[in-house]
Design an enzyme around this catalytic site. Sequence first.
Site, PDB file in Angstrom:
ATOM      1  N   ASP A 125      54.828  72.038  22.341  1.00 52.49           N
ATOM      2  CA  ASP A 125      54.583  71.877  23.741  1.00 52.49           C
ATOM      3  C   ASP A 125      53.339  72.660  24.187  1.00 52.49           C
ATOM      4  O   ASP A 125      53.200  72.739  25.397  1.00 52.49           O
ATOM      5  CB  ASP A 125      55.772  72.461  24.689  1.00 52.49           C
ATOM      6  CG  ASP A 125      57.005  71.443  24.302  1.00 52.49           C
ATOM      7  OD1 ASP A 125      57.032  70.270  24.230  1.00 52.49           O
ATOM      8  OD2 ASP A 125      58.116  72.221  23.921  1.00 52.49           O
ATOM      9  N   CYS A 161      37.176 105.368  42.264  1.00 46.27           N
ATOM     10  CA  CYS A 161      36.979 105.764  40.916  1.00 46.27           C
ATOM     11  C   CYS A 161      37.035 104.710  40.004  1.00 46.27           C
ATOM     12  O   CYS A 161      36.377 104.785  38.974  1.00 46.27           O
ATOM     13  CB  CYS A 161      37.983 107.093  40.499  1.00 46.27           C
ATOM     14  SG  CYS A 161      38.074 108.395  41.396  1.00 46.27           S
ATOM     15  N   CYS A 204      41.395 107.587  42.954  1.00 44.49           N
ATOM     16  CA  CYS A 204      41.570 106.614  43.633  1.00 44.49           C
ATOM     17  C   CYS A 204      40.887 105.264  43.524  1.00 44.49           C
ATOM     18  O   CYS A 204      40.396 105.067  42.334  1.00 44.49           O
ATOM     19  CB  CYS A 204      40.774 107.000  45.100  1.00 44.49           C
ATOM     20  SG  CYS A 204      39.035 107.431  45.138  1.00 44.49           S
ATOM     21  N   ASP A 242      61.011  70.780  28.682  1.00 41.45           N
ATOM     22  CA  ASP A 242      61.141  69.925  27.672  1.00 41.45           C
ATOM     23  C   ASP A 242      62.664  69.891  27.448  1.00 41.45           C
ATOM     24  O   ASP A 242      63.449  70.655  27.730  1.00 41.45           O
ATOM     25  CB  ASP A 242      60.420  70.663  26.680  1.00 41.45           C
ATOM     26  CG  ASP A 242      60.627  69.916  25.228  1.00 41.45           C
ATOM     27  OD1 ASP A 242      60.284  68.701  25.019  1.00 41.45           O
ATOM     28  OD2 ASP A 242      61.160  70.417  24.210  1.00 41.45           O
ATOM     29  N   ASP A 290      59.356  74.838  23.669  1.00 44.63           N
ATOM     30  CA  ASP A 290      59.600  75.830  22.797  1.00 44.63           C
ATOM     31  C   ASP A 290      58.411  76.565  22.130  1.00 44.63           C
ATOM     32  O   ASP A 290      58.376  77.348  21.492  1.00 44.63           O
ATOM     33  CB  ASP A 290      60.159  75.062  21.699  1.00 44.63           C
ATOM     34  CG  ASP A 290      59.196  74.037  21.133  1.00 44.63           C
ATOM     35  OD1 ASP A 290      57.909  73.965  21.589  1.00 44.63           O
ATOM     36  OD2 ASP A 290      59.530  73.208  20.459  1.00 44.63           O
TER      37      ASP A 290
END
Length: 757
Positions: free
Chosen positions: A651, A35, A32, A440, A647
């Site tokens: 960029d 834990c 759970c 771009d 790309d």
Amino acid sequence: MMEGFNVAPMTEPSSNLTTAPSVDLGIGGMTCASCVGRVERALRKVPGVQDASVNLALERAHVTFDPASASATDIDAILRRAVRNAGYEPRSVAEQDAQEADADSPWAGFLPVGIGIVLSLPLVLPMLGDFFGKHWMLPPLAQFLLAAPVQFILGARFYKAGWHALKALTGNMDLLVAIGTSAGFGLSLWLWLTAPQGHTPHLYFEASAVVITLVLLGKWLEARAKRQTTTAIRALHALRPDVAHLIGRDGEVDVPIAEVMAGDQLVVRPGERIPVDGTLLEGHTQVDESMLTGEPLPVVREEGAKLTGGSINGDGRIVMQVSAVGSETVLARIIRLVEDAQAAKAPIQRLVDKVSSVFVPAVLVIALLTFVGWMWTGAGLEASLIHAVAVLVIACPCALGLATPAAIMAGTGVAAKHGILIKDAEALEIAHRVDTVAFDKTGTLTVGQPRLVAFHVEPSLDEAATLATIASVQSGSEHPLARAVTQAASERGISIAAPEGVRAVPGRGTEGEVAGRSVLIGSLRWMQELNVDLGALAATARELQEQGATVSAVAERRTSGLVAIALMGFGDEPKPGAREALAALREKGVRCVMISGDNRGAAYAMARRLGLDPDKDEVMAEVLPGDKAAAIGQLQQGGHTVAMVGDGVNDAPALAAADVGMAMGNGTDVAMHAAGITLMRGDPQLVGAALDISHRTVRKIRQNLFWAFAYNVAGIPLAALGFLSPVVAGAAMALSSVSVMTNALLLKRWQPGDRSK
């Protein structure tokens, strides 16, 4: 992109490259959300550990550490000890993967559940018989003999894990189940042993046995659902062939893939998977890359083309030269990226962690108050204890711990199947809020392969010789415009000489020397900065710009200064589907903006072809590569959430500055580091698909968290007020975990372009 021919190599921000080393560790025995918090606290206490993130659905921990404190080997052993001391079972990731592979059968792990059902059914049948007026009550001894193995053999895991939690002064699901079922079993035993001679009391052995069986059934169904969420990872691992056909001294021999090295030459037969990354040396074929890029149609590969490991060779026998092996291949990086994304925590998970840290202790207090309250009203020990047991059973926080990771695993997995690689859960969660997308231009919205469409030189100069000089200076550049120049020279049969002293001027252009001539090639802006007079070429430049061409000028350095000698116009085409992709985003209320280094005329002309309106500020022209990050900041003003699509190389700063960076390409290192999302195909329509799967995944997370919280908020009071028996509470608790996993798995049906809600 700029107008000039060369862009300086973009170095990635150090924050993206100098990441701390990390290790992954499998963890068994977690049940759970409590834990998860306990294991994380244990791992973070280890000296040298910088951070630890535990994923309940994957049953795995991702730990970053300081290499100055310990080596990866030492830290692994120390972390294993910490996990074991916390009461859980440390496993290697390889062991965990092997266990998952062995558990592919739909009935794997069902044996304990089956035994529990067989032993519990005789205890439940008398209850059903009461509805039909039949009294099939078993003798107390028979009930005890049926319930005891379920309680103490099948339920031993709850006692073991609950004891470890108790020693650590924490609580978890196992502790609640162990206390609740032990109380029911103990009450039944006490009622039986203290009953008057000849009197058979009502016992609750069936409640404790059925609750344990239902919990085991729920965990088994949950495990089956987990395996379905990891099918994307297993499918990617399956793309790796075991053997490669190596061309050695004695001809073609089969070798294990682990023995292949960079530089080796391999044979790939028709229909086989390409074993590693490389370059096609001999032959031509069509390659199916659908599992890597989501592209359904095979792509043609000729000599010199790049080949990606994991893709399927078509009908041609080819010879390839290996360029990358092991963890350096594109497939390995994709697998690593998807695994990291699935293991990461979404920011919304922090709320869940805070709630989980106090949830179990709060439930124990509520159960105690329930017991005291019913005793105070005079209900008696038997009824009071049963109501308290129902509170303990229904409050188990299984669904709470699975709500977020299950949805993230399913969402990132199905996205990867369609060529959308989501780097981390934070990018996934932010992407659904994006209201502005900046693109771009070159290579993103356009084909990115410009052609030289106009070439004008001074009347006194030879056109072919001038083109040869320009092409020679650009021969070492990978910039699209430079390639267009060299391609034009090649098509005209012009030989290209080796240049000297070539120097790139970032954002402006290139200069170099050829055969004693010193020339500068770049943007009109650069020429203006250098005070170069274009003379008669100025009118031609304006005319080309009005026509939408990207214009570059060439100047020669002479004793009298810089003199303009040539003018070049370049044309590019919109990518197929780019206009439709932008229109689809606008339909969803997302603003689209194109960022370009081109002059305004060229940028505006291309924008109109793409359906963008410069008059509505949908175009940002003449933006230098170094200024794109500032342009993103400008778009973020006013609280807008901005995604940048580029790309992934030139960029990189803009991708990092955006709220969400989307890199288009083939999964290069820079793209994967700088961007939160990598689109494996250069298809602009994947941008809308990425935002869509993000929106749907976050919606699933919210649905799961709502139902997990609502289930406990509604269930605990009902149990405390006596409206739910322990058996019904156990069934509801098991159903909550299964429903959360099932809801998350609905994401696997998603397809790009799916308009269903």
